[in-house]
Design a protein around this motif. Structure first.
Motif, PDB file in Angstrom:
ATOM      1  N   LEU A 337       0.827  -1.211   0.000  1.00 23.60           N
ATOM      2  CA  LEU A 337       0.000   0.000   0.000  1.00 23.60           C
ATOM      3  C   LEU A 337       0.861   1.260   0.000  1.00 23.60           C
ATOM      4  N   VAL A 338       2.058   1.140   0.534  1.00 19.47           N
ATOM      5  CA  VAL A 338       3.027   2.237   0.458  1.00 19.47           C
ATOM      6  C   VAL A 338       3.638   2.299  -0.930  1.00 19.47           C
ATOM      7  N   LEU A 339       4.089   1.155  -1.416  1.00 20.95           N
ATOM      8  CA  LEU A 339       4.813   1.120  -2.687  1.00 20.95           C
ATOM      9  C   LEU A 339       3.941   1.530  -3.869  1.00 20.95           C
ATOM     10  N   CYS A 340       2.658   1.161  -3.850  1.00 22.67           N
ATOM     11  CA  CYS A 340       1.837   1.432  -5.037  1.00 22.67           C
ATOM     12  C   CYS A 340       1.752   2.922  -5.321  1.00 22.67           C
ATOM     13  N   ASP A 341       1.640   3.730  -4.283  1.00 20.44           N
ATOM     14  CA  ASP A 341       1.578   5.180  -4.490  1.00 20.44           C
ATOM     15  C   ASP A 341       2.928   5.744  -4.930  1.00 20.44           C
ATOM     16  N   VAL A 342       4.012   5.241  -4.334  1.00 21.59           N
ATOM     17  CA  VAL A 342       5.335   5.766  -4.698  1.00 21.59           C
ATOM     18  C   VAL A 342       5.713   5.335  -6.112  1.00 21.59           C
ATOM     19  N   LEU A 343       5.363   4.126  -6.493  1.00 21.75           N
ATOM     20  CA  LEU A 343       5.614   3.670  -7.868  1.00 21.75           C
ATOM     21  C   LEU A 343       4.884   4.557  -8.867  1.00 21.75           C
ATOM     22  N   TRP A 344       3.620   4.889  -8.565  1.00 20.15           N
ATOM     23  CA  TRP A 344       2.853   5.735  -9.487  1.00 20.15           C
ATOM     24  C   TRP A 344       3.445   7.139  -9.560  1.00 20.15           C
ATOM     25  N   TYR A 345       3.817   7.674  -8.408  1.00 18.21           N
ATOM     26  CA  TYR A 345       4.428   9.010  -8.381  1.00 18.21           C
ATOM     27  C   TYR A 345       5.741   9.016  -9.179  1.00 18.21           C
ATOM     28  N   ALA A 346       6.542   7.971  -9.047  1.00 18.44           N
ATOM     29  CA  ALA A 346       7.810   7.889  -9.773  1.00 18.44           C
ATOM     30  C   ALA A 346       7.580   7.966 -11.275  1.00 18.44           C
ATOM     31  N   GLN A 347       6.555   7.278 -11.755  1.00 10.38           N
ATOM     32  CA  GLN A 347       6.278   7.277 -13.193  1.00 10.38           C
ATOM     33  C   GLN A 347       5.703   8.606 -13.661  1.00 10.38           C
ATOM     34  N   GLU A 348       4.807   9.170 -12.872  1.00 15.29           N
ATOM     35  CA  GLU A 348       4.193  10.439 -13.232  1.00 15.29           C
ATOM     36  C   GLU A 348       5.205  11.581 -13.251  1.00 15.29           C
ATOM     37  N   THR A 349       6.139  11.546 -12.305  1.00 17.61           N
ATOM     38  CA  THR A 349       7.047  12.678 -12.108  1.00 17.61           C
ATOM     39  C   THR A 349       8.320  12.562 -12.937  1.00 17.61           C
ATOM     40  N   TYR A 350       8.876  11.348 -13.040  1.00 14.20           N
ATOM     41  CA  TYR A 350      10.210  11.196 -13.631  1.00 14.20           C
ATOM     42  C   TYR A 350      10.225  10.477 -14.969  1.00 14.20           C
ATOM     43  N   LYS A 351       9.104   9.878 -15.375  1.00 16.65           N
ATOM     44  CA  LYS A 351       9.047   9.143 -16.650  1.00 16.65           C
ATOM     45  C   LYS A 351      10.279   8.237 -16.819  1.00 16.65           C
ATOM     46  N   PRO A 352      10.534   7.337 -15.884  1.00 14.42           N
ATOM     47  CA  PRO A 352      11.785   6.570 -15.905  1.00 14.42           C
ATOM     48  C   PRO A 352      11.844   5.559 -17.043  1.00 14.42           C
ATOM     49  N   LYS A 353      13.075   5.225 -17.453  1.00 17.44           N
ATOM     50  CA  LYS A 353      13.274   4.223 -18.491  1.00 17.44           C
ATOM     51  C   LYS A 353      13.020   2.813 -17.949  1.00 17.44           C
ATOM     52  N   ALA A 354      13.133   2.648 -16.636  1.00 11.30           N
ATOM     53  CA  ALA A 354      12.848   1.371 -15.975  1.00 11.30           C
ATOM     54  C   ALA A 354      12.713   1.630 -14.486  1.00 11.30           C
ATOM     55  N   ILE A 355      12.030   0.717 -13.791  1.00 10.78           N
ATOM     56  CA  ILE A 355      11.836   0.843 -12.345  1.00 10.78           C
ATOM     57  C   ILE A 355      12.217  -0.469 -11.669  1.00 10.78           C
ATOM     58  N   VAL A 356      12.946  -0.348 -10.569  1.00 11.19           N
ATOM     59  CA  VAL A 356      13.218  -1.492  -9.705  1.00 11.19           C
ATOM     60  C   VAL A 356      12.766  -1.111  -8.301  1.00 11.19           C
ATOM     61  N   ASP A 357      11.874  -1.915  -7.717  1.00 13.12           N
ATOM     62  CA  ASP A 357      11.504  -1.656  -6.325  1.00 13.12           C
ATOM     63  C   ASP A 357      12.014  -2.774  -5.435  1.00 13.12           C
ATOM     64  N   LEU A 358      12.334  -2.422  -4.200  1.00 20.39           N
ATOM     65  CA  LEU A 358      12.836  -3.383  -3.220  1.00 20.39           C
ATOM     66  C   LEU A 358      12.036  -3.246  -1.938  1.00 20.39           C
ATOM     67  N   ALA A 359      11.729  -4.383  -1.327  1.00 15.57           N
ATOM     68  CA  ALA A 359      10.912  -4.350  -0.119  1.00 15.57           C
ATOM     69  C   ALA A 359      11.068  -5.638   0.678  1.00 15.57           C
ATOM     70  N   THR A 360      11.054  -5.500   1.988  1.00 23.74           N
ATOM     71  CA  THR A 360      10.887  -6.653   2.868  1.00 23.74           C
ATOM     72  C   THR A 360       9.386  -6.935   2.886  1.00 23.74           C
ATOM     73  N   LEU A 361       8.882  -7.559   1.834  1.00 24.59           N
ATOM     74  CA  LEU A 361       7.447  -7.517   1.585  1.00 24.59           C
ATOM     75  C   LEU A 361       6.683  -8.698   2.174  1.00 24.59           C
ATOM     76  N   THR A 362       7.224  -9.914   2.067  1.00 26.15           N
ATOM     77  CA  THR A 362       6.427 -11.066   2.492  1.00 26.15           C
ATOM     78  C   THR A 362       7.258 -12.100   3.243  1.00 26.15           C
ATOM     79  N   GLY A 363       6.667 -12.674   4.270  1.00 27.74           N
ATOM     80  CA  GLY A 363       7.272 -13.827   4.910  1.00 27.74           C
ATOM     81  C   GLY A 363       7.267 -15.035   3.995  1.00 27.74           C
ATOM     82  N   ALA A 364       6.357 -15.040   3.037  1.00 25.81           N
ATOM     83  CA  ALA A 364       6.252 -16.169   2.112  1.00 25.81           C
ATOM     84  C   ALA A 364       7.516 -16.358   1.287  1.00 25.81           C
ATOM     85  N   ILE A 365       8.266 -15.271   1.043  1.00 24.09           N
ATOM     86  CA  ILE A 365       9.481 -15.416   0.238  1.00 24.09           C
ATOM     87  C   ILE A 365      10.532 -16.211   0.995  1.00 24.09           C
ATOM     88  N   ILE A 366      10.498 -16.160   2.321  1.00 24.24           N
ATOM     89  CA  ILE A 366      11.440 -16.943   3.121  1.00 24.24           C
ATOM     90  C   ILE A 366      11.093 -18.422   3.027  1.00 24.24           C
TER      91      ILE A 366
END
Length: 486
Positions: A337-366
């Motif tokens: 819920l945090v990342l979705c807004d920041v990802l959208w802002y990044a695209q709207e503001t900077y028009k990046p050529k690519a995006i990489v996000d990093l997060a301690t997101l899920t226990g399931a990945i362990i």
């Protein structure tokens, strides 16, 4: 601690490389004529044969100021790589850090010898600023590490970007190790602002600006905390007029789970739920220090997830900056819920050529990958391959997992455009599918779930002496170096 590159040995301790082919190094004779012949019977009588991890120590005669010489096994020459060189340097520092020795000289090993210094520096990390009762013998005595090589200029050139990357790792470790009463959104943002001194441009957005932008999903996560939520944008412009690469990091400075409260045991580890943001901040520091010839922007969403009377409730529906609505079925699935807004802002503001996000997101990945690899999800094969290669090069490895519409269907909600959890199955994948809904068509994107590698207790190698691993800055820096620099 100082790290130097010289042509001659100096200090309290000398460390020489040995291997199974030459476990009594001829380089001993450079220190003292005939020393290898004198030492050979002692080495022969021992079980030291230059294997990786083996050491043989002796006290030299007639070498003023030298406490001991250590022969350290590097293993078979054809198996020596960057990781083994790093572990070699790290092992030396680990063994000598509190030994009483002040200066160690380490014999360089091959053209990639700067990796020895990298390992040594990573192993020298300490976070004991809040320890008030350390005994003298528990405090580091080692002050200087010297790499001895005949080719100072070439090794120094190789060391410069590695030193910058290690500074990024140190930064990430420091941020994660800080207690949550010290590192919270506003204080974290202030630390990032200090990096303007190394040439970065830093913009801090507070709750008033975030409300105007429509980041109601991010703000909903933080509304149960007395600490104001922040978004920080960090720009490095070293690549002319080209569109930037964007890094986005989850920065939940403490995650109680909110109303969906976490169990008490080990909740203290949730100070590390900002590990994705720490990776981004550390990477931006590394890029600035080595003056990378690329345009890169790092964005971090900084919040606390707390359970007070104003906290977001299970069943609440929020409108994201993109206009899409989300039913919050579990307030402990807050990172997305945090990342979705920041990802959208990044695209709207900077028009990046690519995006990489990093997060301690899920226990399931362990559950999926343990503590050895981060999980990689992507809509772009090329970006995925670039990240995988960068991870192998720097020892911060990622493993790609699948995504598909069938997983996406698990996010259907009766009441909103989507819900924020997908059920007990494939939890890491459905989290990635959620984030993908906030990536615009045609934008290469990768999500890295670092929950299994951001911190780790128990057995770790010598390059990783801290609770916080500092995973990420080296990976991202290498990605830029190999694929996005002019």
């Amino acid at each position: 601690m100082k790290f130097e590159i010289e042509t001659a040995y100096s200090g309290d301790v000398y460390v020489l490389c040995a291997d199974p082919e030459q476990y009594v190094p001829s380089a001993l004779d450079e220190i003292q004529s005939g020393l290898s012949a004198k030492v050979k019977p002692l080495v022969e009588a021992s079980r030291f044969r230059g294997k990786s991890g083996q050491t043989f120590e002796f006290t030299p005669v007639d070498l003023d100021g030298v406490q001991k010489i250590i022969l350290a096994g590097l293993g078979e020459a054809d198996k020596v790589d960057d990781r083994s060189l790093e572990l070699y340097g790290a092992g030396v520092v680990k063994s000598l850090l509190t030994s009483g020795a002040k200066k160690v000289s380490i014999q360089a090993a091959g053209k990639d010898a700067a990796r020895i210094l990298l390992g040594a520096r990573l192993a020298a990390y300490r976070f004991d600023k809040y320890m008030t009762k350390l005994k003298d013998e528990q405090k580091p005595s080692l002050e200087t590490v010297v790499l001895v090589t005949p080719d100072v200029d070439a090794v120094s050139t190789a060391w410069m970007p590695l030193e910058a990357a290690s500074e990024g790792t140190y930064m990430a470790r420091d941020l994660m190790n800080e207690p949550p009463n010290v590192l919270y959104p506003a204080s974290y943002a202030a630390r990032i602002k200090e990096m303007e001194s190394i040439g970065l441009k830093v913009t801090i957005l507070g709750e008033e600006e975030l409300t105007k932008l429509g980041m109601l999903s991010l703000l909903g996560v933080g509304q149960g905390s007395v600490k104001e939520s922040q978004v920080v944008c960090i720009e490095w412009n070293g690549g002319g007029d080209e569109a930037p690469l964007a890094f986005v990091g989850k920065g939940v400075c403490f995650d109680s789970g909110g109303i969906s409260l976490k169990p008490g045991p080990n909740m203290q580890d949730m100070k590390g739920d900002m590990g994705g943001s720490a990776a981004v901040v550390g990477a931006m520091k590394a890029l600035a220090l080595r003056k990378a010839k690329a345009n890169v922007v790092g964005l971090v969403g900084l919040v606390e997830n707390m359970p007070d009377g104003n906290a977001s409730r299970p069943g609440d529906i929020v409108t994201t900056m993109s206009g899409q609505t989300v039913e919050n079925q579990n307030t402990d699935a807050e990172g997305r819920l945090v990342l979705c807004d920041v990802l959208w802002y990044a695209q709207e503001t900077y028009k990046p050529k690519a995006i990489v996000d990093l997060a301690t997101l899920t226990g399931a990945i362990i559950v999926s990958l343990g503590h050895e690899n981060a999980g990689l999800f992507s809509n772009d094969d090329t970006l995925s391959e670039q990240l995988t290669a960068a991870g192998v090069s720097e020892g911060e490895t990622v493993w790609r997992l699948p995504m598909s519409q069938k997983y996406d269907n698990l996010l259907k909600s009766q009441f909103a455009d989507m819900k924020n959890i997908g059920g007990p199955a494939a939890g890491s994948i459905t989290a990635a599918q959620f984030l993908k809904r906030f990536i615009k068509e045609g934008t290469p994107w990768a999500h890295i779930d670092i929950a299994g590698v951001a911190w780790k207790s128990g057995d770790k190698d010598a390059t990783d002496p801290s609770w916080a691993s500092g995973f990420g800055p080296r990976l991202l820096d290498r990605l830029v170096k190999d694929n996005f620099e002019a």
